[in-house]
Design a protein around this motif. Structure first.
Motif, short mmCIF file in Angstrom:
data_model
loop_
_atom_site.label_atom_id
_atom_site.label_comp_id
_atom_site.label_asym_id
_atom_site.label_seq_id
_atom_site.Cartn_x
_atom_site.Cartn_y
_atom_site.Cartn_z
N GLY A 174 8.59 12.46 -15.42
CA GLY A 174 7.69 11.50 -14.81
C GLY A 174 8.39 10.20 -14.45
O GLY A 174 8.16 9.63 -13.37
N VAL A 175 9.26 9.73 -15.33
CA VAL A 175 10.02 8.51 -15.04
C VAL A 175 10.95 8.73 -13.85
O VAL A 175 11.08 7.87 -12.97
N PHE A 176 11.59 9.90 -13.77
CA PHE A 176 12.45 10.19 -12.64
C PHE A 176 11.66 10.16 -11.32
O PHE A 176 12.15 9.66 -10.30
N LEU A 177 10.44 10.70 -11.34
CA LEU A 177 9.62 10.69 -10.12
C LEU A 177 9.24 9.26 -9.73
O LEU A 177 9.23 8.91 -8.54
N VAL A 178 8.90 8.43 -10.71
CA VAL A 178 8.58 7.03 -10.42
C VAL A 178 9.78 6.33 -9.80
O VAL A 178 9.66 5.60 -8.81
N LEU A 179 10.97 6.57 -10.36
CA LEU A 179 12.18 5.94 -9.82
C LEU A 179 12.49 6.47 -8.43
O LEU A 179 12.97 5.71 -7.56
N ALA A 180 12.21 7.75 -8.17
CA ALA A 180 12.41 8.30 -6.83
C ALA A 180 11.50 7.59 -5.83
O ALA A 180 11.92 7.27 -4.70
N ALA A 181 10.26 7.32 -6.23
CA ALA A 181 9.34 6.60 -5.36
C ALA A 181 9.83 5.17 -5.10
O ALA A 181 9.72 4.64 -3.98
N VAL A 182 10.39 4.54 -6.14
CA VAL A 182 10.95 3.19 -5.98
C VAL A 182 12.08 3.21 -4.94
O VAL A 182 12.18 2.32 -4.08
N CYS A 183 12.95 4.22 -5.01
CA CYS A 183 14.04 4.33 -4.05
C CYS A 183 13.51 4.56 -2.63
O CYS A 183 14.08 4.07 -1.65
N LEU A 184 12.42 5.31 -2.52
CA LEU A 184 11.81 5.53 -1.21
C LEU A 184 11.30 4.21 -0.62
O LEU A 184 11.44 3.96 0.58
N VAL A 185 10.74 3.36 -1.47
CA VAL A 185 10.31 2.03 -1.02
C VAL A 185 11.51 1.23 -0.52
O VAL A 185 11.48 0.60 0.54
#
Length: 412
Positions: A174-185
């Motif tokens: 879940g944390v990895f997915l949140v960080l992936a979304a941050v990188c997308l931003v």
């Protein structure tokens, strides 16, 4: 379309809204840098807990990311020199985020190797290009790299709080997915900033050739070795000698991270007053003294204080190197940044191995003194590298920009 100017490094500014480009690069550095900091910490723990991976398998996984990053940097340098820089940085941020998503979604450990390769390549493209973007502003603000360093340091410690809060609730994936979304931003911010950029013209060769960078590359490799080695030694020492858990260790490192956020701009004032070479010597020797003093530090509080002083030294040194590269590389600043980045990366890999071996087989005091000696060597190599590049000792007074919005603590 705004005016087209030539920077001190001989580069042509591409954008009608240069402030937006620079702001996008720094915001991207906060988001991707903070995500990368958490990733580096969590991946070994995740691999062991989710797949029962052995120490060897985890080491290979980290090595795959390292190799991919090293191989991608020459391509990253070429892209930064010949293509739309904000969009190239956006590509790198997107690939890094894709690697994070790969970690989160992979059903087998074997596929994690692919995620590591994609993330390593994306990180290389991102960081080389972001530094190339910031280099465009050195002629009008000699503290541009101090602001970038401050932003990266801010992301490195600021992301720890939400990551540690989310980890029990979301688990590693879940944390990895949140960080992936941050990188997308971050990728979106950079892509938007590059929408009005003009095509870059073919860059001319580096004045004097890349051989002038040999001493600087050796200095940066040694710097990477020392930084990675000392960081790993502290982690091991705090965990094994003082029996601290993850959150307590983070608290020891936190003051140093804050220092590296707030000090780059003030310390750049010393560079303006006393010169790059004198600052390099004093900061290197101060860092060496701190590393040597770790041998006698009696408790975590003392270690935290020494880490603050070490962070202050790095906050003074790193912007000097990036500025020297910019002034020496002409229109090939991306290529030069890729070479320097690889030197630091390879030095860091060697530093981690050396620190591990010494920690296991040598007394703690002797280990600290070895790294102190290596860091002290930078006090000699640094000024020699600056001399070989032929850069001015004091930044051009006309390039000084002390406006409040040029500095970045927390990004606006």
């Amino acid at each position: 379309m705004g005016p087209v100017r030539t920077t001190g490094g001989g580069q042509v500014r591409e954008d009608a809204r240069p402030a937006g480009r620079r702001r996008a690069a720094i915001r991207g550095a906060v988001l991707i840098g903070g995500s990368g900091e958490i990733l580096d910490f969590l991946v070994p723990l995740w691999a062991g807990s989710a797949f029962g991976a052995s120490g060897t398998a985890i080491g290979v996984l980290l090595a795959v990311e390292l190799v991919a990053s090293v191989l991608a940097r020459p391509v990253a340098g070429w892209l930064a020199d010949t293509r739309n820089r904000p969009r190239t940085a956006a590509l790198g941020a997107g690939l890094f985020g894709l690697g994070l998503a790969g970690y989160a979604l992979t059903p087998t450990f074997d596929l994690a190797y692919a995620a590591a390769a994609v993330g390593g390549a994306g990180g290389a493209v991102f960081w080389v290009t972001v530094r190339a973007i910031v280099s465009e502003y050195l002629a009008e603000d000699d503290g541009a790299f101090a602001s970038l360093y401050s932003a990266v340091a801010f992301g490195s410690w600021f992301f720890w709080v939400p990551a540690m809060v989310l980890l029990p609730a979301l688990d590693f994936r879940g944390v990895f997915l949140v960080l992936a979304a941050v990188c997308l931003v971050g990728s979106g911010i950079l892509a938007y900033a590059g929408r009005t950029a003009q095509p870059r013209r073919r860059p001319t060769p580096v004045p004097g050739g890349l051989r002038r960078f040999r001493v600087l590359l050796a200095t940066e490799a040694l710097s990477g070795l020392a930084a990675a080695g000392v960081g790993l030694l502290l982690l091991l020492h705090l965990q094994r000698s003082f029996d601290l858990d993850v959150h307590q260790i983070a608290l020891v490192f936190l003051p140093g991270g804050i220092a590296m956020t707030v000090l780059p701009r003030p310390l750049h004032g010393l560079v303006r007053r006393f010169g790059r070479r004198a600052t390099f010597v004093v900061a290197s020797l101060a860092s060496a003294v701190c590393a040597g003093s770790l041998a006698f530090a009696p408790d975590p509080v003392t270690i935290a204080v020494l880490w603050v002083l070490t962070g202050a030294s790095w906050a003074a040194l790193s912007p000097i190197t990036d500025a020297a590269v910019t002034e020496s590389a002409g229109e090939r600043v991306g290529t030069a940044m890729s070479l320097v980045g690889n030197a630091v990366f390879l030095g860091s890999a060697a530093g981690g191995v050396l620190a591990g071996v010494l920690y296991d087989h040598a007394p703690w005091a002797a280990t600290c003194l070895v790294f102190a000696g290596l860091i002290a060597t930078e006090a000699y190599l640094g000024p020699l590298a600056l001399d070989s590049l032929g850069v001015r000792d004091v930044p051009d007074p006309e390039s000084r920009d002390d406006r409040e919005d040029s500095a970045v603590g927390p990004p606006d």
